[in-house]
Each structure stands twice: as C-alpha cells, then as structure tokens.
Enzyme design. Structure first.
Site, PDB file in Angstrom:
ATOM      1  N   ARG A  45     -26.314 -44.395  -2.690  1.00  0.00           N
ATOM      2  CA  ARG A  45     -24.903 -44.020  -2.901  1.00  0.00           C
ATOM      3  C   ARG A  45     -24.741 -42.514  -2.732  1.00  0.00           C
ATOM      4  NH1 ARG A  45     -23.758 -43.223  -7.759  1.00  0.00           N
ATOM      5  NH2 ARG A  45     -24.518 -45.194  -8.573  1.00  0.00           N
ATOM      6  N   TYR A  97       1.466 -43.748   6.779  1.00  0.00           N
ATOM      7  CA  TYR A  97       0.828 -45.064   6.946  1.00  0.00           C
ATOM      8  C   TYR A  97       1.119 -45.938   5.715  1.00  0.00           C
ATOM      9  CZ  TYR A  97      -2.894 -48.529   7.230  1.00  0.00           C
ATOM     10  OH  TYR A  97      -3.592 -49.712   7.252  1.00  0.00           O
ATOM     11  N   ASP A 169      -3.966 -36.566   8.194  1.00  0.00           N
ATOM     12  CA  ASP A 169      -4.561 -37.840   8.605  1.00  0.00           C
ATOM     13  C   ASP A 169      -4.543 -37.812  10.139  1.00  0.00           C
ATOM     14  OD1 ASP A 169      -4.985 -40.464   9.456  1.00  0.00           O
ATOM     15  OD2 ASP A 169      -4.045 -41.334   7.677  1.00  0.00           O
TER      16      ASP A 169
HETATM   17  C1  LIG Z   1      -5.378 -47.748   9.687  1.00  0.00           C
HETATM   18  C2  LIG Z   1      -4.960 -46.461   9.098  1.00  0.00           C
HETATM   19  C3  LIG Z   1      -5.384 -46.068   7.825  1.00  0.00           C
HETATM   20  C4  LIG Z   1      -6.217 -46.971   6.921  1.00  0.00           C
HETATM   21  O1  LIG Z   1      -7.466 -47.201   7.455  1.00  0.00           O
HETATM   22  P1  LIG Z   1      -8.360 -48.521   7.149  1.00  0.00           P
HETATM   23  O2  LIG Z   1      -9.596 -48.227   7.900  1.00  0.00           O
HETATM   24  O3  LIG Z   1      -7.562 -49.683   7.678  1.00  0.00           O
HETATM   25  O4  LIG Z   1      -8.524 -48.590   5.671  1.00  0.00           O
HETATM   26  C5  LIG Z   1      -4.994 -44.827   7.350  1.00  0.00           C
HETATM   27  N1  LIG Z   1      -4.207 -44.010   8.091  1.00  0.00           N
HETATM   28  C6  LIG Z   1      -3.768 -44.362   9.324  1.00  0.00           C
HETATM   29  C7  LIG Z   1      -2.898 -43.428  10.086  1.00  0.00           C
HETATM   30  C8  LIG Z   1      -4.116 -45.598   9.869  1.00  0.00           C
HETATM   31  O5  LIG Z   1      -3.672 -45.943  11.071  1.00  0.00           O
END
Ligand SMILES: *Cc1c(COP(=O)(O)O)cnc(C)c1O
Length: 390
Positions: A45, A97, A169
């Site tokens: 971990r 998102y 993001d």
């Molecule tokens: C898909 C997505 C996520 C979440 O990711 P997962 O791998 O599905 O948990 C977060 N931010 C954006 C912009 C996404 O497209």
C-alpha cells in the site's frame, strides 16, 4: 530530447533482470533484513515497484514534483479533496465531471465543505466568488461534453492571490496536449482510464503535484486511505502511456476532420470542438494546448431525445458506450446517459441540449468514421422524413 522519445526511455529496463517491460510486482509485502532495514519497500500500500515506475512516468509527463496512482479517476479526485477541512470552500467549474459533482455534493458537503460552481470560461466569475475561505479552485478544460475551455494561467493567478491551490482535471486533454503545471496549476488529476491507458481496458487515476509540500500531503493521504492502483493495472496504464502521443495525434486529426464535416451538414445545430475558430475561447485553447483533443459534440436542429436516440443506435463503428479516450471510437447521448441523473432544467441550463451527441474519436481511418456518421445521419433523416423536420 522530445517528449515522445523521453517518455519511452524514461521507463528504464528492470535493474534486477534487464527486462525491457516493467515487471508486475504482484506482492503484498517485502522481506526485510532487520526491522526497518529493507530495499525501499516494506508494504505494497505504501509503495510497489511497478506503481513507482508509473508514478515517475506521469510525474515526468506532467513536469511535476511527484505523482501518485489510484484505483480510479474518482479515487484520485477523492485523494485531492482530502486536502480540505471543515469550513473550507471550493470553487469548481460549473460543468464539472458528474462523478466529481456527486462526490463533492454527497460526500464532502456533509463534512462542512462548501462548493460553488461558476462558469470558469470567464475568469472574472472566479475572481468574484473567491474568498479567504477558498482552499481549492477546481478546473476541467476542456470540459465534458460541450468542451468549454478556461484560461489556466489567469485562473491560477486569481487562486494564488487568495491563497488557494489550483487543481486541473486534465483528463480530456492529457499531458500530450496540455501541461497545466506549466500554466501555474498546483495539482493535476487524471482519469487514466481514458487517454493515458487508452484501450478501454482498465480503471486508473493519477495525481501529480508541483511541490514537495503537496507531495508529502498526497503521499500521506494515499497511504492513510489506501485507494492505490494494483500492480497489473499499473502495468496496463504504463503500457498505454507508451503510445499516448501516437494515438492522440491520430485521434485529434480524426476529431478535427469530423468537426469540420459536421459543420457542413444542414441538420446540425451546433458543433462543439475547441479547434473550430468560432468555439468560445478558441484562442485560449490554441495557447495552452498543442492539439484540440479527440472529443467532438454536436446537436441537431430537431432538438429532441428521439432524434439523438435514432442517431446513436444507427452507427456501426462508433459504439454506444459511456467513457472515452480509447482506440475504438465511441459515442454517447449525455442527456440520457452521463447526465441522466441531472434534472432536465439544470442540464439544459448547462447547455446540454436534448439532442446533444458526444463522439470520442478513436484511431480508425477518418474516411471510415465519416462514412459511418454519414449513413447514420441518412437513417435518422429517413425516420423523421414524414415530419419534414430534419
Ligand atoms: C471519467 C472521468 C473521471 C472519473 O474517472 P474514473 O476513472 O471513471 O473514476 C474524472 N474526471 C473526468 C473528466 C472524467 O472524464
């Protein structure tokens, strides 16, 4: 050295055996010579050699100080949100998102965290809402599904002026197209499930930070809460990253050709693609991205759920599915799929029309993809022909 070269050769051969492919260290623990005397690993971990290579690779791609791998994109988002404490405020992009919205609203709000959603395409809106309680400013650029573009550097300056961190993001652009830390962001998060892994075969999340201070905090959170990525999935993500630039270049070229094609069709209302000159903040996208991405959205003049439904069930190459970023093209209908749980008025106010279709362009030949869309448009037109509306 150029980035495509560097990313491949940054991943060194295994020091123990010379294996050119990073070994999958499928182990939970590591034998110690004496208590606390080990080779840098004690429990998986805390650290794992396969994960370490992935974490170093994403750190290098995003030009950060340290990187961390999590079991999914949302686990990565969650780890960053754990920097917050009761009383803190977050300013987030309004079409964040859906999973991040759910996490903030239904998990973090009850712990005393306030989240304000603003249209970040105009930095003034961030400047107006920010206060001394703001701990994080949360951007996505481009966003899902209408590809809204926000100015990272300007918003970073506003965040720093108030003593907040800027999180980007970077899932939709990937580090092949955009490096938020270069433009002042403090933290980058990824759903590596999308472009980084790139083959629709793994869930993974990554965080990259630009300072030792943040590295220590996220490392602590990662080890304390335990949402780490397993060694097999680290390996799959690493394998995907080695072809990131190759895939993205083709996918972006396909998307640009498709966006151009869509603008010529009389039945189409709007085309959303940051590479189109009339897209809001096209100039900002040009200055902070090297290419404009591989997602294109569009809506029909006949703006109904039925029109979109007919269309998304008429394509052959574009498969109807949630998610994006893989080598095979996908399409989805946000109003009933990704945003199905968003109240209709809220969804429409966010600019997500009933007939909006989102395309995730893969690496197929552009001619085949356009032909597939063309025959689906014909079928959609035919089924509505009596109404002479499309
Ligand atoms: C898909 C997505 C996520 C979440 O990711 P997962 O791998 O599905 O948990 C977060 N931010 C954006 C912009 C996404 O497209």
């Amino acid at each position: 050295m150029r980035e495509e070269t560097n990313v491949l050769h940054h991943i060194l051969a295994d020091p123990l055996t010379g294996a050119i492919s990073t070994p999958i260290y499928q182990t939970s623990t590591f034998v110690q010579e004496a208590p606390g005397v080990n080779q840098g690993y004690d429990y998986a971990r805390t650290n794992n050699p396969t994960r370490k290579v992935l974490e170093e690779t994403i750190t290098s791609l995003e030009e950060g100080a340290a990187g961390f791998a999590f079991a999914s994109g949302l686990a990565a988002v969650d780890a960053v949100a754990k920097l917050l404490q009761a009383g803190d405020e977050v300013i987030a992009v309004d079409d964040i998102y859906g999973g991040s919205f759910r996490l903030f609203q239904h998990i973090y709000q009850k712990f005393g965290i306030t989240i304000k959603y603003v249209d970040t395409t105009d930095p003034e809106n961030v400047a107006r809402e920010i206060s001394s309680r703001t701990r994080l400013v949360w951007l996505e650029t481009p966003t899902n599904p209408t590809l809204k573009v926000s100015d990272i550097q300007t918003i970073a300056d506003i965040a720093h002026g108030a003593g907040a961190w800027l999180v980007v993001d970077n899932t939709f652009a990937s580090p092949a197209l955009q490096k938020p830390l270069r433009h002042g962001a403090d933290i980058v998060v990824h759903s590596a499930t999308k472009y980084l892994a790139g083959h629709s075969d793994v869930l993974a999340g990554l965080v990259v930070v630009d300072s030792e201070e943040l590295a220590e905090k996220i490392k602590f959170i990662q080890n304390a809460t335990g949402g780490v990525l397993g060694p097999w999935d680290c390996w799959l993500t690493l394998r995907g990253i080695q072809t990131l630039h190759l895939r993205l270049e083709k996918q972006c070229r396909n998307a640009a050709a498709i966006a151009q094609y869509l603008t010529t069709l009389p039945s189409i209302d709007k085309v959303y693609y940051p590479g189109l000159e009339n897209h809001k903040n096209h100039d900002v996208a040009s200055s902070q991205q090297t290419l404009f991405g591989a997602v294109v959205s569009f809506s029909f003049k006949h703006d109904t759920v039925e029109t979109a439904n007919r269309f998304v069930t008429s394509t052959h190459l574009f498969k109807l599915a949630e998610s994006l970023g893989g080598v095979k093209s996908l399409l989805c209908h946000p109003a009933t799929m990704t945003h199905g749980s968003t109240p209709t008025d809220v969804r429409r106010a966010a600019g997500i029309q009933d007939s909006l279709v989102r395309l995730s362009c893969g690496i197929e030949h552009a001619d085949d993809l356009i032909a597939d869309l063309g025959q689906a448009f014909s079928l959609t037109r035919l089924s509505f022909a009596q109404k002479a509306i499309i």
